[in-house]
Design a protein around this motif. Sequence first.
Motif, PDB file in Angstrom:
ATOM      1  N   PHE A  22       0.820  -1.212   0.000  1.00  0.00           N
ATOM      2  CA  PHE A  22       0.000   0.000   0.000  1.00  0.00           C
ATOM      3  C   PHE A  22       0.855   1.262   0.000  1.00  0.00           C
ATOM      4  CE2 PHE A  22      -3.449  -2.887   1.332  1.00  0.00           C
ATOM      5  CZ  PHE A  22      -4.385  -2.513   0.391  1.00  0.00           C
ATOM      6  N   GLN A  23       2.033   1.221   0.600  1.00  0.00           N
ATOM      7  CA  GLN A  23       2.933   2.366   0.551  1.00  0.00           C
ATOM      8  C   GLN A  23       3.363   2.654  -0.882  1.00  0.00           C
ATOM      9  OE1 GLN A  23       6.025   1.196   3.281  1.00  0.00           O
ATOM     10  NE2 GLN A  23       5.134   2.364   4.978  1.00  0.00           N
ATOM     11  N   ALA A  24       3.570   1.600  -1.655  1.00  0.00           N
ATOM     12  CA  ALA A  24       3.958   1.787  -3.057  1.00  0.00           C
ATOM     13  C   ALA A  24       2.857   2.477  -3.841  1.00  0.00           C
ATOM     14  CB  ALA A  24       4.304   0.440  -3.695  1.00  0.00           C
ATOM     15  N   LEU A  25       1.611   2.302  -3.417  1.00  0.00           N
ATOM     16  CA  LEU A  25       0.471   2.928  -4.097  1.00  0.00           C
ATOM     17  C   LEU A  25       0.145   4.315  -3.549  1.00  0.00           C
ATOM     18  CD1 LEU A  25      -1.887  -0.176  -4.274  1.00  0.00           C
ATOM     19  CD2 LEU A  25      -0.504   0.794  -6.128  1.00  0.00           C
ATOM     20  N   ALA A  26       0.762   4.686  -2.456  1.00  0.00           N
ATOM     21  CA  ALA A  26       0.407   5.920  -1.753  1.00  0.00           C
ATOM     22  C   ALA A  26       1.179   7.138  -2.266  1.00  0.00           C
ATOM     23  CB  ALA A  26       0.619   5.742  -0.251  1.00  0.00           C
ATOM     24  N   GLU A  27       1.289   7.271  -3.565  1.00  0.00           N
ATOM     25  CA  GLU A  27       2.021   8.382  -4.180  1.00  0.00           C
ATOM     26  C   GLU A  27       1.345   8.710  -5.501  1.00  0.00           C
ATOM     27  OE1 GLU A  27       4.167  11.119  -5.853  1.00  0.00           O
ATOM     28  OE2 GLU A  27       4.564  10.577  -3.763  1.00  0.00           O
ATOM     29  N   PRO A  28       0.889   9.945  -5.677  1.00  0.00           N
ATOM     30  CA  PRO A  28       0.173  10.308  -6.911  1.00  0.00           C
ATOM     31  C   PRO A  28       0.939  10.016  -8.200  1.00  0.00           C
ATOM     32  CG  PRO A  28      -0.117  12.025  -5.267  1.00  0.00           C
ATOM     33  CD  PRO A  28       0.885  11.052  -4.708  1.00  0.00           C
ATOM     34  N   ASP A  61      -8.330  -3.697 -10.436  1.00  0.00           N
ATOM     35  CA  ASP A  61      -9.528  -4.006  -9.658  1.00  0.00           C
ATOM     36  C   ASP A  61      -9.487  -3.255  -8.328  1.00  0.00           C
ATOM     37  OD1 ASP A  61     -10.359  -5.749 -11.674  1.00  0.00           O
ATOM     38  OD2 ASP A  61      -9.534  -7.513 -10.655  1.00  0.00           O
ATOM     39  N   LEU A  62      -8.324  -3.275  -7.698  1.00  0.00           N
ATOM     40  CA  LEU A  62      -8.147  -2.565  -6.435  1.00  0.00           C
ATOM     41  C   LEU A  62      -8.335  -1.057  -6.639  1.00  0.00           C
ATOM     42  CD1 LEU A  62      -7.375  -2.426  -3.447  1.00  0.00           C
ATOM     43  CD2 LEU A  62      -4.975  -2.415  -4.168  1.00  0.00           C
ATOM     44  N   CYS A  63      -7.701  -0.522  -7.670  1.00  0.00           N
ATOM     45  CA  CYS A  63      -7.822   0.921  -7.950  1.00  0.00           C
ATOM     46  C   CYS A  63      -9.262   1.301  -8.257  1.00  0.00           C
ATOM     47  CB  CYS A  63      -6.903   1.317  -9.106  1.00  0.00           C
ATOM     48  SG  CYS A  63      -5.151   1.265  -8.661  1.00  0.00           S
ATOM     49  N   ASN A  64      -9.958   0.482  -9.031  1.00  0.00           N
ATOM     50  CA  ASN A  64     -11.359   0.772  -9.350  1.00  0.00           C
ATOM     51  C   ASN A  64     -12.233   0.724  -8.101  1.00  0.00           C
ATOM     52  OD1 ASN A  64     -10.773   1.132 -12.055  1.00  0.00           O
ATOM     53  ND2 ASN A  64     -11.268  -0.968 -12.601  1.00  0.00           N
ATOM     54  N   LEU A  65     -11.957  -0.198  -7.206  1.00  0.00           N
ATOM     55  CA  LEU A  65     -12.708  -0.292  -5.960  1.00  0.00           C
ATOM     56  C   LEU A  65     -12.514   0.976  -5.124  1.00  0.00           C
ATOM     57  CD1 LEU A  65     -14.392  -2.076  -3.995  1.00  0.00           C
ATOM     58  CD2 LEU A  65     -12.208  -2.860  -3.072  1.00  0.00           C
ATOM     59  N   VAL A  66     -11.272   1.411  -4.990  1.00  0.00           N
ATOM     60  CA  VAL A  66     -10.977   2.607  -4.209  1.00  0.00           C
ATOM     61  C   VAL A  66     -11.557   3.848  -4.890  1.00  0.00           C
ATOM     62  CG1 VAL A  66      -9.127   4.082  -3.318  1.00  0.00           C
ATOM     63  CG2 VAL A  66      -8.948   1.596  -3.133  1.00  0.00           C
ATOM     64  N   CYS A  67     -11.415   3.945  -6.202  1.00  0.00           N
ATOM     65  CA  CYS A  67     -11.974   5.092  -6.933  1.00  0.00           C
ATOM     66  C   CYS A  67     -13.491   5.152  -6.779  1.00  0.00           C
ATOM     67  CB  CYS A  67     -11.600   5.034  -8.409  1.00  0.00           C
ATOM     68  SG  CYS A  67      -9.873   5.420  -8.720  1.00  0.00           S
ATOM     69  N   GLY A  68     -14.149   4.006  -6.809  1.00  0.00           N
ATOM     70  CA  GLY A  68     -15.593   3.968  -6.606  1.00  0.00           C
ATOM     71  C   GLY A  68     -15.980   4.459  -5.225  1.00  0.00           C
ATOM     72  N   GLN A  69     -15.215   4.068  -4.223  1.00  0.00           N
ATOM     73  CA  GLN A  69     -15.474   4.513  -2.854  1.00  0.00           C
ATOM     74  C   GLN A  69     -15.286   6.020  -2.734  1.00  0.00           C
ATOM     75  OE1 GLN A  69     -16.735   2.982  -0.313  1.00  0.00           O
ATOM     76  NE2 GLN A  69     -16.441   4.601   1.162  1.00  0.00           N
ATOM     77  N   ILE A  70     -14.235   6.554  -3.331  1.00  0.00           N
ATOM     78  CA  ILE A  70     -13.974   7.991  -3.281  1.00  0.00           C
ATOM     79  C   ILE A  70     -15.074   8.754  -4.017  1.00  0.00           C
ATOM     80  CG2 ILE A  70     -12.403   9.807  -4.087  1.00  0.00           C
ATOM     81  CD1 ILE A  70     -10.112   7.808  -3.442  1.00  0.00           C
ATOM     82  N   ALA A  71     -15.489   8.259  -5.174  1.00  0.00           N
ATOM     83  CA  ALA A  71     -16.567   8.905  -5.930  1.00  0.00           C
ATOM     84  C   ALA A  71     -17.857   8.933  -5.122  1.00  0.00           C
ATOM     85  CB  ALA A  71     -16.785   8.186  -7.262  1.00  0.00           C
ATOM     86  N   SER A  72     -18.151   7.853  -4.420  1.00  0.00           N
ATOM     87  CA  SER A  72     -19.346   7.794  -3.587  1.00  0.00           C
ATOM     88  C   SER A  72     -19.270   8.815  -2.458  1.00  0.00           C
ATOM     89  CB  SER A  72     -19.497   6.380  -3.013  1.00  0.00           C
ATOM     90  OG  SER A  72     -20.593   6.311  -2.138  1.00  0.00           O
ATOM     91  N   GLN A  73     -18.129   8.910  -1.809  1.00  0.00           N
ATOM     92  CA  GLN A  73     -17.941   9.885  -0.736  1.00  0.00           C
ATOM     93  C   GLN A  73     -18.092  11.312  -1.262  1.00  0.00           C
ATOM     94  OE1 GLN A  73     -14.080   8.938   0.847  1.00  0.00           O
ATOM     95  NE2 GLN A  73     -14.850   7.235   2.086  1.00  0.00           N
ATOM     96  N   MET A  74     -17.498  11.583  -2.427  1.00  0.00           N
ATOM     97  CA  MET A  74     -17.588  12.927  -3.004  1.00  0.00           C
ATOM     98  C   MET A  74     -19.030  13.269  -3.381  1.00  0.00           C
ATOM     99  SD  MET A  74     -14.093  12.999  -5.274  1.00  0.00           S
ATOM    100  CE  MET A  74     -14.277  14.675  -5.843  1.00  0.00           C
ATOM    101  N   SER A  75     -19.754  12.288  -3.875  1.00  0.00           N
ATOM    102  CA  SER A  75     -21.147  12.496  -4.239  1.00  0.00           C
ATOM    103  C   SER A  75     -21.982  12.809  -2.999  1.00  0.00           C
ATOM    104  CB  SER A  75     -21.683  11.251  -4.939  1.00  0.00           C
ATOM    105  OG  SER A  75     -23.039  11.408  -5.259  1.00  0.00           O
TER     106      SER A  75
END
Length: 116
Positions: free
Chosen positions: A16-22, A85-99
């Motif tokens: 997860f640290q490897a993914l924690a960078e834009p 799949d992981l990125c899409n899951l997280v993006c979906g969660q963020i989109a839901s929160q933003m909505s």
Amino acid sequence: MMQLDDQAFIQLAKYFQALAEPMRLKILNGLRDGEKNVTALVEISGGTQANVSKHLTLLTASRLIKREARGTKAYYTIADQRIYDLCNLVCGQIASQMSQEAAANEALIFSLQATQ
């Protein structure tokens, strides 16, 4: 996750640290449609060659991407497509929160306008 030992939790945290960078996320997204060399990834990400190369090294060491040298260039590909799949899951969660936040803000604005 409850059956993982301490070493497994350490590996999970490193993943997860490897993914924690834009910039690394931009690179992974840039590789979605196939292999790319550093030059293409620099153009896609907007980073410098040195910065992109640094992130590619970390992503390779984390086994999120694979590197293949061909002549004087190196080409990078995703090691396991399930990362998306992981990125899409997280993006979906963020989109839901933003909505939800947008809906709450609209309701607040509406109520403030109604009281004026």
